[in-house]
Design a protein around this motif. Structure first.
Motif, short mmCIF file in Angstrom:
data_model
loop_
_atom_site.label_atom_id
_atom_site.label_comp_id
_atom_site.label_asym_id
_atom_site.label_seq_id
_atom_site.Cartn_x
_atom_site.Cartn_y
_atom_site.Cartn_z
N ARG A 183 0.80 -1.13 0.02
CA ARG A 183 -0.09 -0.03 -0.11
C ARG A 183 1.01 1.19 0.06
O ARG A 183 0.71 2.18 -0.95
N LYS A 184 1.92 1.04 0.90
CA LYS A 184 2.75 2.39 0.96
C LYS A 184 3.72 2.64 -0.50
O LYS A 184 3.76 3.79 -0.74
N ILE A 185 3.87 1.55 -1.29
CA ILE A 185 4.81 1.63 -2.32
C ILE A 185 3.94 2.14 -3.35
O ILE A 185 4.28 3.04 -3.84
N GLU A 186 2.57 1.54 -3.24
CA GLU A 186 1.81 2.09 -4.34
C GLU A 186 1.22 3.51 -4.19
O GLU A 186 0.86 4.24 -5.08
N SER A 187 1.34 4.01 -3.09
CA SER A 187 0.78 5.32 -2.68
C SER A 187 1.96 6.49 -2.74
O SER A 187 1.61 7.71 -2.62
N ALA A 188 2.92 6.04 -2.70
CA ALA A 188 4.17 7.00 -2.91
C ALA A 188 4.08 8.04 -4.00
O ALA A 188 3.80 7.51 -5.24
N VAL A 189 4.14 9.42 -3.88
CA VAL A 189 3.72 10.33 -5.11
C VAL A 189 4.86 10.65 -5.75
O VAL A 189 4.71 11.67 -6.79
N SER A 190 6.07 10.51 -5.29
CA SER A 190 7.52 11.23 -5.77
C SER A 190 8.45 10.09 -5.60
O SER A 190 8.42 9.13 -4.75
N SER A 191 9.76 10.17 -6.53
CA SER A 191 10.70 9.16 -6.19
C SER A 191 11.30 9.08 -5.22
O SER A 191 11.54 8.05 -4.53
N PRO A 192 11.51 10.53 -4.49
CA PRO A 192 12.31 10.47 -3.10
C PRO A 192 11.44 9.77 -1.92
O PRO A 192 11.96 9.03 -1.20
N GLU A 193 10.16 10.04 -2.07
CA GLU A 193 9.35 9.35 -1.23
C GLU A 193 9.31 7.67 -1.26
O GLU A 193 9.45 6.98 -0.42
N VAL B 116 10.35 4.66 1.32
CA VAL B 116 9.42 3.53 1.64
C VAL B 116 10.37 2.26 1.50
O VAL B 116 10.29 1.39 1.98
N ARG B 117 11.29 2.50 0.41
CA ARG B 117 11.98 1.27 -0.19
C ARG B 117 12.83 0.84 0.84
O ARG B 117 12.96 -0.40 1.15
N VAL B 118 13.73 1.69 1.35
CA VAL B 118 14.56 1.69 2.39
C VAL B 118 13.85 1.13 3.76
O VAL B 118 14.51 0.04 4.29
N LEU B 119 12.83 1.51 4.08
CA LEU B 119 11.91 1.11 5.26
C LEU B 119 11.63 -0.30 5.18
O LEU B 119 11.96 -1.09 6.28
N TYR B 120 11.18 -0.98 4.10
CA TYR B 120 10.70 -2.23 3.79
C TYR B 120 11.63 -3.11 3.22
O TYR B 120 11.64 -4.48 3.31
N LEU B 121 12.64 -2.65 2.41
CA LEU B 121 13.62 -3.56 1.85
C LEU B 121 15.09 -3.18 1.92
O LEU B 121 15.96 -4.00 1.75
N GLY B 122 15.27 -2.27 2.94
CA GLY B 122 16.78 -1.96 3.10
C GLY B 122 17.35 -2.59 4.04
O GLY B 122 16.81 -3.79 4.66
N ARG B 123 18.57 -2.56 4.09
CA ARG B 123 19.48 -3.70 5.10
C ARG B 123 19.19 -3.61 6.36
O ARG B 123 19.23 -4.69 6.90
N LYS B 124 18.50 -2.63 6.83
CA LYS B 124 18.10 -2.73 8.10
C LYS B 124 16.57 -2.86 8.43
O LYS B 124 16.01 -2.62 9.44
N SER B 125 15.82 -3.31 7.23
CA SER B 125 14.44 -3.39 7.32
C SER B 125 14.22 -4.63 8.24
O SER B 125 14.95 -5.45 8.50
N GLU B 126 12.77 -4.79 8.67
CA GLU B 126 12.44 -5.71 9.46
C GLU B 126 12.68 -6.89 8.63
O GLU B 126 13.04 -8.25 9.12
N LEU B 127 12.26 -6.81 7.31
CA LEU B 127 12.44 -8.29 6.45
C LEU B 127 13.62 -8.53 6.30
O LEU B 127 14.10 -9.83 6.34
#
Ligand code: DAH
Length: 333
Positions: free
Chosen positions: A14-24, A28-39
């Motif tokens: 949901r967050k990925i799809e609602s991002a309205v700009s490349s920086p945003e 989101v990508r760092v939060l969910y897929l980054g090296r320190k993300s929960e995943l």
């Protein structure tokens, strides 16, 4: 507490799809897929193949979603830039401010044109003159007041800033044989205090015609032509007698006032006439000084101020306006 990975994935999508700009989207990508993300942390601690497959599946889908969203955003951004940054090459360009010639230069060109039309040659001479050319050869008497350092700027005992353009007469007469028809235009210098009517630097135009059988009538016709070029076709010219060292007879030409048409106004001091300078028939002594036979040759000469001419043409009451370079004044002419 155990993470509900399905719920985690839904939220991330949901967050990925609602991002309205490349920086945003990048945040989101760092939060969910980054090296320190929960995943990422969970993947690093995986012990059993089932959990590994589940988490890897989530990671792949999130990456795919982020990539798709990134592409969509890039397209949108390009679209927007194409729309906003459109350049209309048919719009008129920015106009550069254009200046114009100084009123003195304008008058100078008018004078040049008028004389070129009569077949005269135009010249400019040196502004530093010897006493010989500024005075002696023009037949100035030894006690003439212009020879005083109170009237004239001296460099040394022999050199002055020329006080008039008349030395050009001598120069051209020494350079070539008659017939001569020339006008010399340039700066001259006098030790005057600056006032509304005088400036220590000013410009003159000086005419000289030397030929056989020239008369005052030729002088009058020539001045009439030039005055009409300067002040309009209705102008008339008259002569008053006067004295100059290098002309005999000497006269002062007047032009009928162009502001009132000759009926009398403040500019012409209610006389209908305006003084134009000096003129006359070349003095035999001048011819002798340059080695010409006064029995064979005759000539006329005249000299007028350019500032005065510009002032009369444009009705400028104060000569200083022509030297101060104030654009608010100069733009008017
Ligand atoms: N040189 C004179 C002056 O500055 C003006 C003048 C008078 C020039 C008579 C002439 C002339 O050529 O013939 O006051």
């Amino acid at each position: 507490m155990e993470t509900d990975w399905n719920d985690h994935e839904r939220k991330a999508i949901r967050k990925i799809e609602s991002a309205v700009s490349s920086p945003e989207l990048e945040d989101v990508r760092v939060l969910y897929l980054g090296r320190k993300s929960e995943l990422a942390l969970a993947l690093r601690g995986v012990r059993d193949p089932q959990t590994g497959a589940l988490l890897n599946g989530i990671r792949q889908r999130l990456e795919a979603a982020a990539e798709a969203r990134a592409r969509a955003l890039a397209d949108e951004e390009l679209e927007r830039r194409l729309r906003d940054e459109v350049i209309d090459v048919t719009l008129p360009g920015e106009e550069l401010p254009l200046g114009h010639l100084h009123p003195i230069t304008q008058v100078r060109r008018t004078v040049e044109d008028a004389f070129l039309g009569l077949g005269y040659e135009v010249r400019d001479d040196r502004e530093v003159e010897t006493l010989e050319y500024n005075f002696d050869k023009l037949a100035f008497g030894p006690t003439h007041s212009a020879r005083s350092p109170r009237d004239t700027f001296f460099f040394d005992a022999d050199h002055v800033l020329r006080t008039e353009t008349s030395p050009s007469q001598i120069h051209i007469l020494e350079e070539k044989p008659p017939p001569i028809y020339m006008v010399s235009i340039g700066r001259v210098y006098r030790r005057d205090a600056i006032t509304a009517t005088r400036y220590p630097i000013f410009h003159q135009f000086e005419g000289l015609a030397v030929d056989r059988r020239l008369t005052l009538a030729d002088l009058k016709g020539t001045l009439l032509h030039v005055m009409r070029a300067l002040y309009g076709p209705e102008r008339r010219v008259r002569f008053r007698t006067h004295f100059f060292p290098f002309t005999e007879p000497s006269i002062e030409p007047d032009v009928s006032c162009g502001i009132c048409g000759g009926s009398g106004c403040r500019t012409c001091k209610f006389s209908g006439w305006i003084e134009m300078g000096g003129a006359g028939m070349v003095d035999p002594e001048v011819f002798e000084n340059v080695g010409l036979d006064p029995e064979e040759w005759s000539g006329f000469a005249f000299g007028c101020g350019l500032e005065r001419t510009a002032q009369l043409r444009h009705d400028i009451p104060d000569i200083r306006a022509l030297w101060e370079g104030d654009l608010r004044v100069l733009r008017q002419f």
